[in-house]
Design a protein around this motif. Sequence first.
Motif, PDB file in Angstrom:
ATOM      1  N   GLN A  73     -21.887   2.979  49.214  1.00  0.00           N
ATOM      2  CA  GLN A  73     -21.229   3.904  48.296  1.00  0.00           C
ATOM      3  C   GLN A  73     -21.309   3.371  46.869  1.00  0.00           C
ATOM      4  O   GLN A  73     -20.981   2.224  46.595  1.00  0.00           O
ATOM      5  CB  GLN A  73     -19.761   4.112  48.673  1.00  0.00           C
ATOM      6  CG  GLN A  73     -19.062   5.128  47.759  1.00  0.00           C
ATOM      7  CD  GLN A  73     -17.656   5.447  48.224  1.00  0.00           C
ATOM      8  OE1 GLN A  73     -17.366   5.376  49.403  1.00  0.00           O
ATOM      9  NE2 GLN A  73     -16.787   5.785  47.293  1.00  0.00           N
ATOM     10  N   SER A  74     -21.764   4.216  45.983  1.00  0.00           N
ATOM     11  CA  SER A  74     -21.927   3.833  44.586  1.00  0.00           C
ATOM     12  C   SER A  74     -20.562   3.714  43.905  1.00  0.00           C
ATOM     13  O   SER A  74     -19.653   4.510  44.167  1.00  0.00           O
ATOM     14  CB  SER A  74     -22.783   4.882  43.870  1.00  0.00           C
ATOM     15  OG  SER A  74     -22.977   4.554  42.526  1.00  0.00           O
ATOM     16  N   ASN A  75     -20.427   2.720  43.050  1.00  0.00           N
ATOM     17  CA  ASN A  75     -19.185   2.595  42.278  1.00  0.00           C
ATOM     18  C   ASN A  75     -19.114   3.647  41.187  1.00  0.00           C
ATOM     19  O   ASN A  75     -18.064   4.223  40.915  1.00  0.00           O
ATOM     20  CB  ASN A  75     -19.092   1.194  41.652  1.00  0.00           C
ATOM     21  CG  ASN A  75     -18.876   0.111  42.690  1.00  0.00           C
ATOM     22  OD1 ASN A  75     -18.144   0.301  43.655  1.00  0.00           O
ATOM     23  ND2 ASN A  75     -19.521  -1.031  42.505  1.00  0.00           N
TER      24      ASN A  75
ATOM     25  N   ALA B  63      -9.923  10.926  32.159  1.00  0.00           N
ATOM     26  CA  ALA B  63      -9.349  11.965  33.014  1.00  0.00           C
ATOM     27  C   ALA B  63      -9.717  11.724  34.478  1.00  0.00           C
ATOM     28  O   ALA B  63     -10.780  11.205  34.793  1.00  0.00           O
ATOM     29  CB  ALA B  63      -9.838  13.338  32.566  1.00  0.00           C
ATOM     30  N   GLU B  64      -8.814  12.102  35.374  1.00  0.00           N
ATOM     31  CA  GLU B  64      -9.067  12.036  36.810  1.00  0.00           C
ATOM     32  C   GLU B  64      -9.607  13.395  37.267  1.00  0.00           C
ATOM     33  O   GLU B  64      -9.047  14.440  36.934  1.00  0.00           O
ATOM     34  CB  GLU B  64      -7.789  11.702  37.572  1.00  0.00           C
ATOM     35  CG  GLU B  64      -7.247  10.300  37.303  1.00  0.00           C
ATOM     36  CD  GLU B  64      -8.100   9.208  37.933  1.00  0.00           C
ATOM     37  OE1 GLU B  64      -8.810   9.523  38.922  1.00  0.00           O
ATOM     38  OE2 GLU B  64      -8.055   8.059  37.454  1.00  0.00           O
ATOM     39  N   VAL B  65     -10.699  13.365  38.022  1.00  0.00           N
ATOM     40  CA  VAL B  65     -11.311  14.611  38.488  1.00  0.00           C
ATOM     41  C   VAL B  65     -11.521  14.547  39.998  1.00  0.00           C
ATOM     42  O   VAL B  65     -11.639  13.467  40.589  1.00  0.00           O
ATOM     43  CB  VAL B  65     -12.665  14.873  37.789  1.00  0.00           C
ATOM     44  CG1 VAL B  65     -12.472  15.094  36.314  1.00  0.00           C
ATOM     45  CG2 VAL B  65     -13.648  13.728  38.044  1.00  0.00           C
ATOM     46  N   LYS B  66     -11.576  15.708  40.617  1.00  0.00           N
ATOM     47  CA  LYS B  66     -11.893  15.821  42.037  1.00  0.00           C
ATOM     48  C   LYS B  66     -13.378  16.137  42.195  1.00  0.00           C
ATOM     49  O   LYS B  66     -14.027  16.601  41.253  1.00  0.00           O
ATOM     50  CB  LYS B  66     -11.060  16.929  42.685  1.00  0.00           C
ATOM     51  CG  LYS B  66      -9.569  16.696  42.683  1.00  0.00           C
ATOM     52  CD  LYS B  66      -8.844  17.873  43.332  1.00  0.00           C
ATOM     53  CE  LYS B  66      -7.340  17.676  43.318  1.00  0.00           C
ATOM     54  NZ  LYS B  66      -6.633  18.836  43.920  1.00  0.00           N
TER      55      LYS B  66
ATOM     56  N   GLU C  19     -12.492   8.676  38.144  1.00  0.00           N
ATOM     57  CA  GLU C  19     -12.122   8.670  36.722  1.00  0.00           C
ATOM     58  C   GLU C  19     -13.366   8.814  35.858  1.00  0.00           C
ATOM     59  O   GLU C  19     -14.360   8.110  36.047  1.00  0.00           O
ATOM     60  CB  GLU C  19     -11.405   7.365  36.366  1.00  0.00           C
ATOM     61  CG  GLU C  19     -11.005   7.270  34.898  1.00  0.00           C
ATOM     62  CD  GLU C  19     -10.474   5.900  34.526  1.00  0.00           C
ATOM     63  OE1 GLU C  19     -10.233   5.650  33.331  1.00  0.00           O
ATOM     64  OE2 GLU C  19     -10.315   5.066  35.454  1.00  0.00           O
ATOM     65  N   LEU C  20     -13.315   9.734  34.903  1.00  0.00           N
ATOM     66  CA  LEU C  20     -14.401   9.886  33.948  1.00  0.00           C
ATOM     67  C   LEU C  20     -14.319   8.719  32.960  1.00  0.00           C
ATOM     68  O   LEU C  20     -13.397   8.658  32.145  1.00  0.00           O
ATOM     69  CB  LEU C  20     -14.296  11.229  33.219  1.00  0.00           C
ATOM     70  CG  LEU C  20     -15.543  11.722  32.486  1.00  0.00           C
ATOM     71  CD1 LEU C  20     -15.483  13.223  32.265  1.00  0.00           C
ATOM     72  CD2 LEU C  20     -15.722  11.025  31.145  1.00  0.00           C
TER      73      LEU C  20
ATOM     74  N   ALA D 185     -16.013   6.246  40.882  1.00  0.00           N
ATOM     75  CA  ALA D 185     -15.612   6.954  42.103  1.00  0.00           C
ATOM     76  C   ALA D 185     -14.398   6.326  42.765  1.00  0.00           C
ATOM     77  O   ALA D 185     -14.228   5.100  42.766  1.00  0.00           O
ATOM     78  CB  ALA D 185     -16.780   6.992  43.084  1.00  0.00           C
ATOM     79  N   ASP D 186     -13.546   7.171  43.342  1.00  0.00           N
ATOM     80  CA  ASP D 186     -12.435   6.702  44.171  1.00  0.00           C
ATOM     81  C   ASP D 186     -12.963   6.248  45.530  1.00  0.00           C
ATOM     82  O   ASP D 186     -13.998   6.726  46.002  1.00  0.00           O
ATOM     83  CB  ASP D 186     -11.425   7.829  44.396  1.00  0.00           C
ATOM     84  CG  ASP D 186     -10.735   8.263  43.105  1.00  0.00           C
ATOM     85  OD1 ASP D 186     -10.636   7.427  42.197  1.00  0.00           O
ATOM     86  OD2 ASP D 186     -10.322   9.444  43.022  1.00  0.00           O
TER      87      ASP D 186
END
Length: 449
Positions: free
Chosen positions: A28-30, A52-55, A78-79, A97-98
Amino acid sequence: MSKDIRIRKGLNINLVGVAEQNTSKAVQSNVYAINLLDFHGIMPKMLVKEGAEVKAGEPLFYSKDNQDMLFVSPVSGELIEIKRGARRRILMIKILADKSQEHLKHSVISPGADSEEIKSILLKSGCWPFIKQRPYDLVADPAATPKAIFVSAYVTAPLAADLNYTLNGKEEEFQAALTALSKLTPGKVHVSIGKGSNSPFSELENIELHKVSGPHPAGLVGTQINKLDPINKGEVVWTVTPQDLVIIGELLLTGKFNAQRTIALAGSSVKTPKYFTTKIGAEIATFLYASGVNNGKFRVINGDVLTGKKTSPDGFLGFYNNTVSVIPEGDDYEFFGWNKPVFDKISTTRALTFSWLQPKKKYDLNTNTNGEHRAFVVTGMYEEVFPLDIYPLQLLKACMVKDLDEMEQLGLYEVIPEDFSLTEFICISKQPHQQIIREGLDLLQKEIG
């Protein structure tokens, strides 16, 4: 009833390093990135700011020319960076990525819904950019009505991913996507597969199936359009790649934008060429070094070796790509290489070259162009590998001198840069054909529209 397409002109480039049909899951990519250069002609307007936090599937920006056309995040997180270039032009958007992914949920609609409902869900979900239009090779204009939609599931490009392998078992997603797309055109949805192949498209409905045979560029959608329904001035056709149909179909069936891709890591510089499951915008390093890379200098290409773009090992998978090619860097020069027999290179001529004697031999080619840039010469070579009913040399020269009338009359509306990738490969004048066609298309759109 299908219509067979048989291409006689062309050239198969058989290279060492075809991906073995063995799939692993990439690390999984960071960080994931959206490269704005993948969306030619799009002027972005940001909807979120750095931090900003995005889905996954949440809009990041929209097109300045159409506020309804949204471009979304492939992952939740997080962007962390909006990379800008000259005049503060946005070049790239990076997302950290989360570990646990969260998706933005859309309402599930029937693939058989009316055209406006389908168009609306594709626009707001971020799936619309998967639809490209000709002429001009841009993201499709939602206000336009295409005379037909084309999908090519026949692959002839060197080292490209085998779609029959990567997309096996996705028939339900294909059917949903194709049924929905059939509502967006009064014409037909043309799907081309390899003749004699076991394609997942073989038994689908709401399409006109075509069986294609012949050398590259038989697998390019532009070649198939030219043989089935050529584009005239004022007409528009749309194209979609099979791997993007899967994402569209899954959105319609589940309401989620799933950016997962099965990509081919191929090339002679890769120790174990194989397939990986990853996501759009992932770091290439997350699967590049898992297969091992040979010692020495190499070039990483985002895409196939003819149409892909050079990138660094720590670059990011392109929005439309399902292949990453790694081949030796051709930064060395062969002493008197032009004046002795050549056995390890591909050539369409028979002057001191012998590749024509072994058409199925696989070659370990590097990025060396084997010559410097020089003036165009009339050789008749392009016509031998160019199957479209177009004069390639004359069209290239018309683009170079910016003769709009000649561009129109010689068929620029029908082509995009990838259609000239093979003529660029064999060009003894070392001219950048794809760049010339891209600049010609941009000029034609600006002046004529």
